[in-house]
Scaffold this motif. Structure first.
Motif, PDB file in Angstrom:
ATOM      1  N   PRO A  13       0.831  -1.207   0.000  1.00 43.77           N
ATOM      2  CA  PRO A  13       0.000   0.000   0.000  1.00 43.77           C
ATOM      3  C   PRO A  13       0.865   1.256   0.000  1.00 43.77           C
ATOM      4  O   PRO A  13       2.011   1.249   0.464  1.00 43.77           O
ATOM      5  N   HIS A  14       0.315   2.326  -0.516  1.00 40.49           N
ATOM      6  CA  HIS A  14       0.963   3.630  -0.484  1.00 40.49           C
ATOM      7  C   HIS A  14      -0.071   4.640   0.026  1.00 40.49           C
ATOM      8  O   HIS A  14      -0.839   5.205  -0.758  1.00 40.49           O
ATOM      9  N   TYR A  15      -0.096   4.821   1.339  1.00 42.85           N
ATOM     10  CA  TYR A  15      -1.097   5.708   1.916  1.00 42.85           C
ATOM     11  C   TYR A  15      -0.659   7.167   1.789  1.00 42.85           C
ATOM     12  O   TYR A  15       0.514   7.503   1.931  1.00 42.85           O
ATOM     13  N   ALA A  16      -1.633   8.004   1.503  1.00 43.27           N
ATOM     14  CA  ALA A  16      -1.353   9.421   1.308  1.00 43.27           C
ATOM     15  C   ALA A  16      -2.479  10.256   1.901  1.00 43.27           C
ATOM     16  O   ALA A  16      -3.618   9.802   2.040  1.00 43.27           O
ATOM     17  N   LEU A  17      -2.128  11.477   2.257  1.00 43.34           N
ATOM     18  CA  LEU A  17      -3.121  12.486   2.601  1.00 43.34           C
ATOM     19  C   LEU A  17      -3.378  13.310   1.360  1.00 43.34           C
ATOM     20  O   LEU A  17      -2.438  13.723   0.669  1.00 43.34           O
ATOM     21  N   ALA A  18      -4.642  13.532   1.042  1.00 44.93           N
ATOM     22  CA  ALA A  18      -4.997  14.313  -0.139  1.00 44.93           C
ATOM     23  C   ALA A  18      -6.042  15.346   0.252  1.00 44.93           C
ATOM     24  O   ALA A  18      -6.819  15.147   1.196  1.00 44.93           O
ATOM     25  N   THR A  19      -6.061  16.449  -0.463  1.00 42.98           N
ATOM     26  CA  THR A  19      -7.056  17.485  -0.195  1.00 42.98           C
ATOM     27  C   THR A  19      -7.901  17.745  -1.436  1.00 42.98           C
ATOM     28  O   THR A  19      -7.470  17.513  -2.561  1.00 42.98           O
ATOM     29  N   ARG A  20      -9.095  18.230  -1.189  1.00 48.25           N
ATOM     30  CA  ARG A  20      -9.949  18.731  -2.261  1.00 48.25           C
ATOM     31  C   ARG A  20     -10.744  19.902  -1.711  1.00 48.25           C
ATOM     32  O   ARG A  20     -11.391  19.780  -0.655  1.00 48.25           O
ATOM     33  N   THR A  21     -10.688  21.016  -2.408  1.00 53.51           N
ATOM     34  CA  THR A  21     -11.477  22.188  -2.021  1.00 53.51           C
ATOM     35  C   THR A  21     -12.824  22.119  -2.727  1.00 53.51           C
ATOM     36  O   THR A  21     -12.883  21.959  -3.951  1.00 53.51           O
ATOM     37  N   TYR A  62      -1.441  16.028  -2.838  1.00 55.24           N
ATOM     38  CA  TYR A  62      -1.379  14.877  -1.936  1.00 55.24           C
ATOM     39  C   TYR A  62       0.051  14.719  -1.450  1.00 55.24           C
ATOM     40  O   TYR A  62       1.003  15.148  -2.104  1.00 55.24           O
ATOM     41  N   VAL A  63       0.174  14.112  -0.259  1.00 53.30           N
ATOM     42  CA  VAL A  63       1.485  13.883   0.350  1.00 53.30           C
ATOM     43  C   VAL A  63       1.523  12.452   0.847  1.00 53.30           C
ATOM     44  O   VAL A  63       0.644  12.031   1.620  1.00 53.30           O
ATOM     45  N   LEU A  64       2.517  11.693   0.404  1.00 54.34           N
ATOM     46  CA  LEU A  64       2.659  10.311   0.860  1.00 54.34           C
ATOM     47  C   LEU A  64       3.049  10.275   2.332  1.00 54.34           C
ATOM     48  O   LEU A  64       3.856  11.090   2.796  1.00 54.34           O
ATOM     49  N   LEU A  65       2.489   9.315   3.053  1.00 52.68           N
ATOM     50  CA  LEU A  65       2.795   9.150   4.462  1.00 52.68           C
ATOM     51  C   LEU A  65       3.932   8.151   4.648  1.00 52.68           C
ATOM     52  O   LEU A  65       4.043   7.176   3.891  1.00 52.68           O
ATOM     53  N   ASP A  66       4.741   8.378   5.653  1.00 51.11           N
ATOM     54  CA  ASP A  66       5.835   7.465   5.982  1.00 51.11           C
ATOM     55  C   ASP A  66       5.234   6.184   6.556  1.00 51.11           C
ATOM     56  O   ASP A  66       4.519   6.230   7.572  1.00 51.11           O
ATOM     57  N   PRO A  67       5.483   5.026   5.924  1.00 50.97           N
ATOM     58  CA  PRO A  67       4.917   3.768   6.447  1.00 50.97           C
ATOM     59  C   PRO A  67       5.258   3.518   7.913  1.00 50.97           C
ATOM     60  O   PRO A  67       4.473   2.897   8.637  1.00 50.97           O
TER      61      PRO A  67
END
Length: 222
Positions: free
Chosen positions: A118-126, A209-214
């Motif tokens: 998996p590659h978890y990320a934080l993403a935003t949408r306005t 989006y920014v990938l999170l450190d596993p």
């Protein structure tokens, strides 16, 4: 993978779903560009010079490509039912409240099916609006992921284009929204709340989006 099936309220979606609005704006932009290019091509042909004929053909071809985009874009994206069916259920929360909308912060796995992990990320949408009521920072907004590539040749492990689409844009049924919220684990909601301060950094990043450190992820997400 965590699909979430529900009957999409098409009249409601057409009225409030901003993904559909974005597609319509893209189509109108393509139509306008085609008209301008076509007018330019006509003017060049009117000059009746060897060089103007060449440039006129180039502009005419570009106009045809713009018209092709009008037809191709909705087919590429798919119907609103397709978007909800293809996306995975993901958690999103209101991270920022603006005078004319909200910034949503979402947690999603942006790994492609062939990825080794998996590659978890934080993403935003306005977004301009969320149906139902006024929302405060931290409010839970169950959504589906909208993932894609800019080109068909990208073979990396993660998708290039990452966004989310609130389920509230697809139904007015409060029971559906409650079920979607409950299907997402407390660990994921908690991770989003913990990272609310990251919203501005994510929103202003190039890819939103920014990938999170596993190593910083809870055990449940490994």
């Amino acid at each position: 993978m965590r699909p979430f099936e529900f009957p999409v309220d098409k009249p409601h979606a057409k009225a409030v779903n901003e993904t559909l609005s974005d597609i319509r704006r893209l189509q109108w932009s393509a139509v306008l560009m085609a008209v301008l290019l076509g007018a330019g091509a006509a003017g060049l042909f009117y000059l009746a010079q060897p060089w103007s004929y060449i440039l006129g053909v180039v502009l005419a071809l570009c106009a045809l490509m713009s018209l092709f985009m009008v037809v191709w874009t909705p087919r590429k994206v798919g119907s609103i039912e397709d978007l909800y069916a293809k996306g995975n259920l993901v958690p999103a929360v209101v991270a920022e409240v603006h005078p004319r909308g909200y910034t949503l912060l979402a947690l999603l796995d942006i790994a492609k099916p062939h990825a080794s992990k998996p590659h978890y990320a934080l993403a935003t949408r306005t977004v301009r609006a969320l149906p139902g009521k006024e929302y405060a920072v931290g409010a839970k907004i169950p959504s589906v992921s909208v993932l894609g590539d800019r080109t068909s040749r990208d073979d990396g492990e993660t998708w290039q284009m990452v966004s989310v689409m609130p389920i509230a844009w697809g139904t007015r049924d409060s029971k559906v929204l409650t079920q979607a919220t409950a299907k997402i684990g407390d660990v994921e909601w908690g991770l989003l709340r913990k990272n609310l301060s990251m919203a501005e950094k994510v929103r202003t990043s190039d890819k939103q989006y920014v990938l999170l450190d596993p190593a910083e992820l809870p055990d449940e997400l490994h």
